[in-house]
Design a protein around this motif. Structure first.
Motif, PDB file in Angstrom:
ATOM      1  N   ASN A   1      42.832  39.877  50.632  1.00 63.95           N
ATOM      2  CA  ASN A   1      42.768  38.466  49.869  1.00 63.95           C
ATOM      3  C   ASN A   1      43.892  37.630  50.754  1.00 63.95           C
ATOM      4  OD1 ASN A   1      42.565  36.425  47.997  1.00 63.95           O
ATOM      5  ND2 ASN A   1      43.199  37.737  46.300  1.00 63.95           N
TER       6      ASN A   1
ATOM      7  N   ASN B   1      51.906  27.108  33.218  1.00 67.06           N
ATOM      8  CA  ASN B   1      51.787  26.614  34.372  1.00 67.06           C
ATOM      9  C   ASN B   1      53.108  27.117  35.383  1.00 67.06           C
ATOM     10  OD1 ASN B   1      50.465  25.382  36.550  1.00 67.06           O
ATOM     11  ND2 ASN B   1      51.588  23.345  36.093  1.00 67.06           N
TER      12      ASN B   1
ATOM     13  N   LEU C   1      45.033  33.867  52.307  1.00 70.30           N
ATOM     14  CA  LEU C   1      45.027  32.535  52.472  1.00 70.30           C
ATOM     15  C   LEU C   1      45.687  31.955  53.641  1.00 70.30           C
ATOM     16  CD1 LEU C   1      45.656  31.793  48.652  1.00 70.30           C
ATOM     17  CD2 LEU C   1      43.399  31.629  49.679  1.00 70.30           C
TER      18      LEU C   1
ATOM     19  N   ARG D   1      51.417  32.886  41.636  1.00 68.69           N
ATOM     20  CA  ARG D   1      50.783  33.533  40.280  1.00 68.69           C
ATOM     21  C   ARG D   1      49.847  34.380  40.141  1.00 68.69           C
ATOM     22  NH1 ARG D   1      52.730  28.601  40.701  1.00 68.69           N
ATOM     23  NH2 ARG D   1      53.251  27.109  38.660  1.00 68.69           N
ATOM     24  N   GLU D   2      49.311  34.874  41.462  1.00 73.12           N
ATOM     25  CA  GLU D   2      48.210  35.937  41.425  1.00 73.12           C
ATOM     26  C   GLU D   2      48.915  37.225  42.229  1.00 73.12           C
ATOM     27  OE1 GLU D   2      44.504  34.762  42.906  1.00 73.12           O
ATOM     28  OE2 GLU D   2      44.694  32.831  41.998  1.00 73.12           O
TER      29      GLU D   2
ATOM     30  N   LEU E   1      47.652  24.197  46.305  1.00 73.28           N
ATOM     31  CA  LEU E   1      46.772  25.400  45.758  1.00 73.28           C
ATOM     32  C   LEU E   1      47.017  26.635  46.153  1.00 73.28           C
ATOM     33  CD1 LEU E   1      44.354  26.064  43.705  1.00 73.28           C
ATOM     34  CD2 LEU E   1      42.869  25.455  45.767  1.00 73.28           C
ATOM     35  N   HIS E   2      46.953  26.924  47.517  1.00 73.86           N
ATOM     36  CA  HIS E   2      47.462  28.019  48.058  1.00 73.86           C
ATOM     37  C   HIS E   2      48.895  28.727  47.636  1.00 73.86           C
ATOM     38  CE1 HIS E   2      44.347  27.742  51.581  1.00 73.86           C
ATOM     39  NE2 HIS E   2      43.639  27.661  50.203  1.00 73.86           N
TER      40      HIS E   2
ATOM     41  N   LYS F   1      49.962  31.424  32.600  1.00 73.29           N
ATOM     42  CA  LYS F   1      48.900  30.435  32.894  1.00 73.29           C
ATOM     43  C   LYS F   1      49.215  29.285  31.904  1.00 73.29           C
ATOM     44  CE  LYS F   1      43.858  30.302  33.552  1.00 73.29           C
ATOM     45  NZ  LYS F   1      42.655  31.256  33.270  1.00 73.29           N
TER      46      LYS F   1
ATOM     47  N   ILE G   1      48.057  38.694  46.955  1.00 67.81           N
ATOM     48  CA  ILE G   1      47.839  37.840  47.908  1.00 67.81           C
ATOM     49  C   ILE G   1      48.466  37.827  48.997  1.00 67.81           C
ATOM     50  CG2 ILE G   1      47.631  35.263  48.494  1.00 67.81           C
ATOM     51  CD1 ILE G   1      46.234  34.976  45.784  1.00 67.81           C
TER      52      ILE G   1
ATOM     53  N   ASP H   1      50.495  27.956  44.779  1.00 71.32           N
ATOM     54  CA  ASP H   1      50.397  28.199  43.352  1.00 71.32           C
ATOM     55  C   ASP H   1      49.660  29.791  43.322  1.00 71.32           C
ATOM     56  OD1 ASP H   1      51.757  25.989  42.891  1.00 71.32           O
ATOM     57  OD2 ASP H   1      49.817  24.963  42.142  1.00 71.32           O
ATOM     58  N   ARG H   2      48.484  29.825  44.080  1.00 71.48           N
ATOM     59  CA  ARG H   2      47.904  31.094  44.011  1.00 71.48           C
ATOM     60  C   ARG H   2      48.677  32.167  44.454  1.00 71.48           C
ATOM     61  NH1 ARG H   2      42.283  31.807  46.421  1.00 71.48           N
ATOM     62  NH2 ARG H   2      42.510  33.903  45.330  1.00 71.48           N
TER      63      ARG H   2
END
Length: 635
Positions: A262, A585, A264, A284-285, A277-278, A582, A288, A280-281
């Motif tokens: 996974n 934010n 980015l 938060r995930e 976006l990348h 989530k 990655i 933040d992912r």
């Protein structure tokens, strides 16, 4: 300090200060200037956040925090809100009305900490805002984060930081605290001079990140080596992979994705929205892998990054230390892995030599590159060398062991590749002299300079078309190095480039193509005369034992020594935390760190009183989340 301890406990949920934090906090609360060097994950933020709160309670007013990144401001302000602290930021993400609202709240004294970028801080509008605060006696403290950015000798120089001299000149009575995770002696002195901190107290923590294991390998096929490293050592883990170029970032991210990882990409050439976006992912995930240039990373507070990998060699040890320090901020085991090769050294040397900087600056940068190459080529403990670069002796108050190598006692950390699997060493002096002789004779015979491959072909006796075209098979050194492998000779050339015994000369063809060729330097003479020895590490192809795949949740639970019931609670708490994060934010770790969730799971609380004393649960978080934590823990 009783007030400071109360803030630490009630606001941030910690029972006691760590290391030099208490001395720093006391010094700053009393109005002293400070320069703080503390490794990533060492708790630098508390060194100004606690004084900011205490000094406001004492009536001194507002703290201005200079921060270089919008994402960092957002997350730190969010974390302070979660802890019940009034904080705000002024940056380009706010529209005019929102910015005006922050300014009004600031003027009314409703904000404890205001975050702003260095370029905004020196604008006339912001200076006017601070002038008003200062005239009312409401300007309490300046905190300058990532202070190494002010130094041209550091690894991440940013010219806008030079404007921060205005703080001392315009607001001489307001204390300042400058903080960084990375600065050698030269950079440290430059920070002091540029920020006029000559009278400041200097607080230098140990640079040792004991939970990070260091591995540096010779580059053969960096992509395959990286894939093997991730699959065997860190499947499903969060990590960062650093590359030199944007093109390489995108290619490598695609390769990892195709391998089921996974991953980015992140670099300055991507659209702003995609970068955000990348990032933040990644924050938060779980699990990655961010493949990035050095445009990514400063101020990233994600605690559970399990590895940082470099597929290209950085510019210097400071950059390497700063980037690897983004792994294992939670104190759990993490890994710093790097692949390096001859071309890395050539590229870095060329960038220095061709830069428009003054020769003094180039000499300093060459010395820093040489120090990093020495770390990569080292056969002794990497941790000892890494800490030694920052002026720290490993073993003074640090865990470790000594071994007798040739009758000399050497410290061993038992957690770097050289300590875990000591490399064999060979004497490359003869090979070095033959390489230099070949470079000399080629130029003497044809008046031309040639690249690495051609010089090695001659020495190894390979009659290629190019060798035959120039008649280089007739040279006296032709075939003299046939017993050396190409890999060995590349290692020798790395050393010769590092010590300046070989130089690079750019040649441009009639067709407009440019390439680097090898030439002799003043430093060549000592090697040719046998006055300088070249000692090299043997390359090893030994692979790490394959690890069993496991989930990140299971690994974190195992690291916390949780039993089966507690592990279920831990997993449930993580799922609940993800939902809360989530909704707010925010990254999940801003709500609670894994270590806090593990402690809750271990305790199996039955009442709010049972949550008291768990690290990371302050009064505001207990009030906001206590009931939900009890509900989830009982599931």
């Amino acid at each position: 300090m009783s007030t400071a301890h109360s803030v630490l406990h009630e606001v941030f949920g910690y029972e006691q200060f760590r290391g030099p934090q208490e001395a720093i906090v006391q010094h700053v609360i009393q109005g002293g200037d400070a320069l703080v060097l503390m490794p990533t994950g060492g708790g630098k933020s508390l060194c100004y956040q606690v004084p900011a709160i205490v000094r406001q309670q004492m009536g001194h007013g507002i703290t201005i925090v200079v921060s270089p990144l919008i994402a960092l401001m957002h997350d730190q302000v969010g974390a302070l809100h979660e802890a019940g602290v009034e904080a705000a930021f002024l940056n380009s993400t706010l529209d005019w009305q929102a910015a005006l609202d922050v300014e009004r709240r600031l003027a009314r004294g409703e904000i404890t900490m205001l975050y702003a970028a260095p370029e905004r801080l020196t604008t006339p509008r912001f200076l006017e805002l601070m002038d008003g605060l200062h005239q009312r006696g409401q300007l309490s403290l300046f905190a300058i984060d990532e202070a190494h950015c002010v130094s041209q000798w550091g690894h991440d120089f940013r010219p806008e930081y030079r404007g921060l001299t205005v703080l001392h000149e315009r607001y001489a009575g307001v204390p300042r605290i400058a903080l960084t995770a990375t600065a050698d002696a030269l950079t440290r002195a430059d920070i002091v001079e540029r920020l006029q901190l000559e009278a400041a107290g200097q607080f230098v923590s140990s640079f040792d990140r004991h939970n990070i294991r260091y591995t540096i390998v010779e580059k053969k096929d960096a992509t395959t080596q990286l894939l093997r490293f991730i699959e065997r050592e860190h499947p499903e883990d969060a990590g960062v992979v650093y590359c030199q170029s944007r093109k390489r970032v995108e290619e490598l991210a695609t390769t990892l994705q195709n391998a089921g990882i996974n991953a980015l990409p992140y670099h300055a050439g991507l659209p702003v929205e995609q970068r955000q976006l990348h990032q933040d992912r990644f924050l938060r995930e779980d699990g990655i892998v961010m493949v990035a240039t050095i445009a990514f990373g400063m101020g990233i507070d994600k605690p559970d990054v399990r590895f940082v990998a470099h597929v290209d060699m950085p510019k210097n040890i400071e950059g390497y230390y700063q980037e690897t320090g983004r792994a294992g901020r939670d104190g759990l085991p993490a890994h710093a892995w790097m692949a390096y090769g001859l071309q890395d050294v050539v590229n870095q040397r060329r960038m220095i030599d061709e830069s428009p900087a003054a020769e003094t600056f180039k000499e300093v940068m060459r010395g820093k590159l040489d120090a990093l190459l020495a770390l990569a080529e080292a056969t002794d403990c990497r941790r000892v060398r890494l800490l030694g670069y920052f002026g720290e002796t490993y073993g003074l108050g640090a865990p470790g062991q000594t071994s007798q190598d040739g009758g000399v006692a050497r410290m061993k950390c038992a957690s770097c590749d050289n300590c875990l699997q000591p490399p064999a060493v060979w004497d490359g002096t003869d090979a070095a002299r033959k390489l230099l002789s070949t470079i000399y004779r080629v130029h003497e015979a044809s008046g031309l300079t040639f690249g690495t491959g051609h010089i090695m072909d001659i020495l190894r006796g390979k009659d290629t078309d190019k060798v035959l075209q120039f008649g280089h098979e007739k040279l006296s050194t032709f075939g003299l190095g046939k017993d050396f492998s190409e890999q060995q000779l590349r290692g020798v050339l790395r050393q010769l480039l590092a010590v300046g015994a070989v130089g690079l000369q750019k040649v441009t063809t009639d067709a407009g193509f440019s390439f680097d060729t090898l030439c002799l330097t003043e430093g060549s003479r000592a090697v040719l005369r046998g006055q300088t020895a070249v000692q090299l590490r043997e390359t090893t192809a030994a692979a790490a034992p394959k690890r069993t795949r496991r989930s990140t949740q299971a690994a974190a639970a195992a690291a916390a020594n949780l039993g089966p019931d507690a592990e279920v609670r831990f997993i449930n708490l993580k799922a609940w935390r993800a939902e809360v994060a989530k909704q707010h934010n925010l990254p999940a770790y801003v709500i609670f760190h894994d270590a806090t969730l593990a402690a809750i799971a271990q305790r199996a609380p039955q009442s709010l009183d049972d949550l008291h004393g768990i690290s990371g649960i302050g009064a505001k978080k207990l009030e906001a989340y206590g009931a939900e934590v009890l509900r989830v823990s009982s599931m």
